[in-house]
Write a protein that holds these residues in place. Structure first.
Motif, PDB file in Angstrom:
ATOM      1  N   ASN A   2      -1.222   9.154  -3.546  1.00  0.00           N
ATOM      2  CA  ASN A   2      -1.910   8.293  -4.499  1.00  0.00           C
ATOM      3  C   ASN A   2      -1.604   6.832  -4.170  1.00  0.00           C
ATOM      4  OD1 ASN A   2      -2.676   6.784  -6.732  1.00  0.00           O
ATOM      5  ND2 ASN A   2      -2.124   8.383  -8.187  1.00  0.00           N
ATOM      6  N   ALA A   3      -2.673   6.018  -4.066  1.00  0.00           N
ATOM      7  CA  ALA A   3      -2.502   4.607  -3.699  1.00  0.00           C
ATOM      8  C   ALA A   3      -1.577   3.872  -4.659  1.00  0.00           C
ATOM      9  CB  ALA A   3      -3.866   3.917  -3.633  1.00  0.00           C
ATOM     10  N   ALA A   4      -1.541   4.278  -5.914  1.00  0.00           N
ATOM     11  CA  ALA A   4      -0.691   3.610  -6.897  1.00  0.00           C
ATOM     12  C   ALA A   4       0.794   3.887  -6.648  1.00  0.00           C
ATOM     13  CB  ALA A   4      -1.071   4.044  -8.309  1.00  0.00           C
ATOM     14  N   THR A   5       1.115   4.977  -5.940  1.00  0.00           N
ATOM     15  CA  THR A   5       2.515   5.324  -5.711  1.00  0.00           C
ATOM     16  C   THR A   5       3.021   4.919  -4.337  1.00  0.00           C
ATOM     17  OG1 THR A   5       1.947   7.528  -4.903  1.00  0.00           O
ATOM     18  CG2 THR A   5       2.342   7.293  -7.277  1.00  0.00           C
ATOM     19  N   VAL A   6       2.164   4.359  -3.505  1.00  0.00           N
ATOM     20  CA  VAL A   6       2.583   3.936  -2.174  1.00  0.00           C
ATOM     21  C   VAL A   6       3.415   2.666  -2.297  1.00  0.00           C
ATOM     22  CG1 VAL A   6       1.794   3.141   0.078  1.00  0.00           C
ATOM     23  CG2 VAL A   6       0.560   4.966  -1.077  1.00  0.00           C
ATOM     24  N   ASP A   7       4.584   2.675  -1.705  1.00  0.00           N
ATOM     25  CA  ASP A   7       5.466   1.511  -1.705  1.00  0.00           C
ATOM     26  C   ASP A   7       5.117   0.651  -0.502  1.00  0.00           C
ATOM     27  OD1 ASP A   7       7.502  -0.291  -2.106  1.00  0.00           O
ATOM     28  OD2 ASP A   7       9.107   1.077  -1.478  1.00  0.00           O
ATOM     29  N   ARG A   8       4.521  -0.504  -0.753  1.00  0.00           N
ATOM     30  CA  ARG A   8       4.080  -1.405   0.305  1.00  0.00           C
ATOM     31  C   ARG A   8       4.869  -2.704   0.271  1.00  0.00           C
ATOM     32  NH1 ARG A   8      -0.755  -0.566   2.886  1.00  0.00           N
ATOM     33  NH2 ARG A   8      -1.960   1.210   2.173  1.00  0.00           N
ATOM     34  N   GLN A   9       4.933  -3.339   1.439  1.00  0.00           N
ATOM     35  CA  GLN A   9       5.529  -4.667   1.510  1.00  0.00           C
ATOM     36  C   GLN A   9       4.961  -5.401   2.715  1.00  0.00           C
ATOM     37  OE1 GLN A   9       9.738  -3.439   2.480  1.00  0.00           O
ATOM     38  NE2 GLN A   9       9.619  -5.229   3.812  1.00  0.00           N
ATOM     39  N   LEU A  10       4.920  -6.721   2.605  1.00  0.00           N
ATOM     40  CA  LEU A  10       4.588  -7.562   3.741  1.00  0.00           C
ATOM     41  C   LEU A  10       5.873  -7.705   4.545  1.00  0.00           C
ATOM     42  CD1 LEU A  10       2.401  -9.280   5.091  1.00  0.00           C
ATOM     43  CD2 LEU A  10       3.251 -11.217   3.762  1.00  0.00           C
ATOM     44  N   ALA A  11       5.762  -7.498   5.863  1.00  0.00           N
ATOM     45  CA  ALA A  11       6.972  -7.527   6.683  1.00  0.00           C
ATOM     46  C   ALA A  11       6.667  -8.082   8.063  1.00  0.00           C
ATOM     47  CB  ALA A  11       7.546  -6.117   6.821  1.00  0.00           C
ATOM     48  N   GLY A 106       2.542  -8.129   8.996  1.00  0.00           N
ATOM     49  CA  GLY A 106       1.534  -7.306   8.341  1.00  0.00           C
ATOM     50  C   GLY A 106       2.109  -6.452   7.239  1.00  0.00           C
ATOM     51  N   ASP A 107       1.220  -5.749   6.607  1.00  0.00           N
ATOM     52  CA  ASP A 107       1.569  -4.856   5.518  1.00  0.00           C
ATOM     53  C   ASP A 107       2.119  -3.551   6.085  1.00  0.00           C
ATOM     54  OD1 ASP A 107       1.345  -4.698   2.565  1.00  0.00           O
ATOM     55  OD2 ASP A 107       0.209  -2.885   3.045  1.00  0.00           O
ATOM     56  N   VAL A 108       3.167  -3.033   5.472  1.00  0.00           N
ATOM     57  CA  VAL A 108       3.705  -1.729   5.852  1.00  0.00           C
ATOM     58  C   VAL A 108       3.855  -0.869   4.606  1.00  0.00           C
ATOM     59  CG1 VAL A 108       4.941  -2.599   7.889  1.00  0.00           C
ATOM     60  CG2 VAL A 108       6.140  -2.451   5.715  1.00  0.00           C
ATOM     61  N   MET A 109       3.775   0.428   4.828  1.00  0.00           N
ATOM     62  CA  MET A 109       4.055   1.394   3.763  1.00  0.00           C
ATOM     63  C   MET A 109       5.452   1.939   4.018  1.00  0.00           C
ATOM     64  SD  MET A 109       0.461   3.486   3.547  1.00  0.00           S
ATOM     65  CE  MET A 109       0.510   3.963   5.267  1.00  0.00           C
ATOM     66  N   ARG A 110       6.266   1.950   2.979  1.00  0.00           N
ATOM     67  CA  ARG A 110       7.624   2.467   3.098  1.00  0.00           C
ATOM     68  C   ARG A 110       7.697   3.848   2.477  1.00  0.00           C
ATOM     69  NH1 ARG A 110      11.644  -1.943   0.874  1.00  0.00           N
ATOM     70  NH2 ARG A 110      10.590  -1.254  -0.979  1.00  0.00           N
ATOM     71  N   GLU A 111       8.366   4.741   3.191  1.00  0.00           N
ATOM     72  CA  GLU A 111       8.661   6.064   2.656  1.00  0.00           C
ATOM     73  C   GLU A 111      10.087   6.386   3.076  1.00  0.00           C
ATOM     74  OE1 GLU A 111       6.031   9.793   2.215  1.00  0.00           O
ATOM     75  OE2 GLU A 111       6.982   9.944   4.172  1.00  0.00           O
ATOM     76  N   GLY A 112      10.973   6.403   2.107  1.00  0.00           N
ATOM     77  CA  GLY A 112      12.388   6.558   2.420  1.00  0.00           C
ATOM     78  C   GLY A 112      12.843   5.360   3.228  1.00  0.00           C
ATOM     79  N   THR A 113      13.440   5.618   4.391  1.00  0.00           N
ATOM     80  CA  THR A 113      13.891   4.527   5.251  1.00  0.00           C
ATOM     81  C   THR A 113      12.892   4.209   6.355  1.00  0.00           C
ATOM     82  OG1 THR A 113      15.090   6.065   6.670  1.00  0.00           O
ATOM     83  CG2 THR A 113      16.327   5.056   4.846  1.00  0.00           C
ATOM     84  N   GLY A 119       0.111  -2.340  10.290  1.00  0.00           N
ATOM     85  CA  GLY A 119       1.010  -3.413  10.721  1.00  0.00           C
ATOM     86  C   GLY A 119       1.988  -2.945  11.787  1.00  0.00           C
ATOM     87  N   VAL A 120       2.505  -1.733  11.629  1.00  0.00           N
ATOM     88  CA  VAL A 120       3.427  -1.144  12.603  1.00  0.00           C
ATOM     89  C   VAL A 120       2.667  -0.783  13.884  1.00  0.00           C
ATOM     90  CG1 VAL A 120       5.012   0.777  13.056  1.00  0.00           C
ATOM     91  CG2 VAL A 120       4.924  -0.257  10.775  1.00  0.00           C
ATOM     92  N   ASN A 121       1.483  -0.190  13.725  1.00  0.00           N
ATOM     93  CA  ASN A 121       0.693   0.216  14.885  1.00  0.00           C
ATOM     94  C   ASN A 121       0.320  -0.978  15.754  1.00  0.00           C
ATOM     95  OD1 ASN A 121       0.832   2.821  13.912  1.00  0.00           O
ATOM     96  ND2 ASN A 121      -1.151   2.715  12.917  1.00  0.00           N
ATOM     97  N   ILE A 122      -0.055  -2.087  15.140  1.00  0.00           N
ATOM     98  CA  ILE A 122      -0.402  -3.283  15.914  1.00  0.00           C
ATOM     99  C   ILE A 122       0.825  -3.799  16.668  1.00  0.00           C
ATOM    100  CG2 ILE A 122      -1.071  -5.716  15.719  1.00  0.00           C
ATOM    101  CD1 ILE A 122      -3.054  -4.776  13.496  1.00  0.00           C
TER     102      ILE A 122
END
Length: 175
Positions: A2-11, A106-113, A119-122
């Motif tokens: 669910n998009a609302a539960t994705v932990d995102r950050q600019l990094a 870029g923007d990244v999605m965090r899951e655990g560590t 952003g990571v792929n680029i």
């Protein structure tokens, strides 16, 4: 997910890779592994810590590293490459270790560590087009560091990167 539960950050995302890793492993697996462990402990980890970064994942010959500041990330990358000039991998010139570093803001999605996302792929694709001993920045990263760090990056044009939908403007150091 669910998009609302994705932990995102600019990094600021740094991807590091060892040039010629497969060749080095084919020639001397145990020696190469020991050299890589020494490289991480004496060059990469200290510089990442000095510039307030976090090693997210180590993948054999590479690593994903996250910073809260792109200026810190670029300075860490420069410090790593400069420290590589002093890193002694072994007695023969063909045993010399060279790194390629790709940096993206870029923007990244965090899951655990772990981190995921475009952003990571680029950053990973930028590392692939980087020359040995160099850094390649995306335009988003370069925009934030231009004029704020001690070195000049040179425009490398728009590049079509593997599995990235839109071309990415890049900047290189050194030429």
């Amino acid at each position: 997910m669910n998009a609302a539960t994705v932990d995102r950050q600019l990094a600021a995302i740094m991807i590091i890779d060892v040039v010629g890793y497969s060749r080095l492993m084919g020639e001397d697996e145990e020696g190469t592994l020991e050299t890589l462990k020494r490289l991480r402990a004496t060059v990469v980890a200290p510089q990442v810590a000095a510039y307030r970064g976090r090693i997210v994942k180590v993948m054999g010959d590479g690593a994903i590293i996250i910073f809260g500041s792109i200026i810190d990330a670029v300075n860490a990358g420069l410090a790593i490459q400069q420290a590589m000039d002093r890193f002694d991998a072994g007695p023969a010139p063909d045993e010399e270790i060279k790194l390629r570093i790709g940096l993206n803001l870029g923007d990244v999605m965090r899951e655990g560590t772990d981190v995921y996302g475009d952003g990571v792929n680029i950053a990973a694709r930028l590392q692939e087009i980087c020359g040995p001993g160099g850094l390649v920045l995306s335009a988003s990263a370069h925009e934030q560091v231009n004029g704020k760090i001690a070195v000049e990056f040179h425009y490398g044009g728009e590049q079509t990167l593997k599995n990235i939908a839109q071309p990415v403007r890049i900047y290189r150091w050194p030429d």
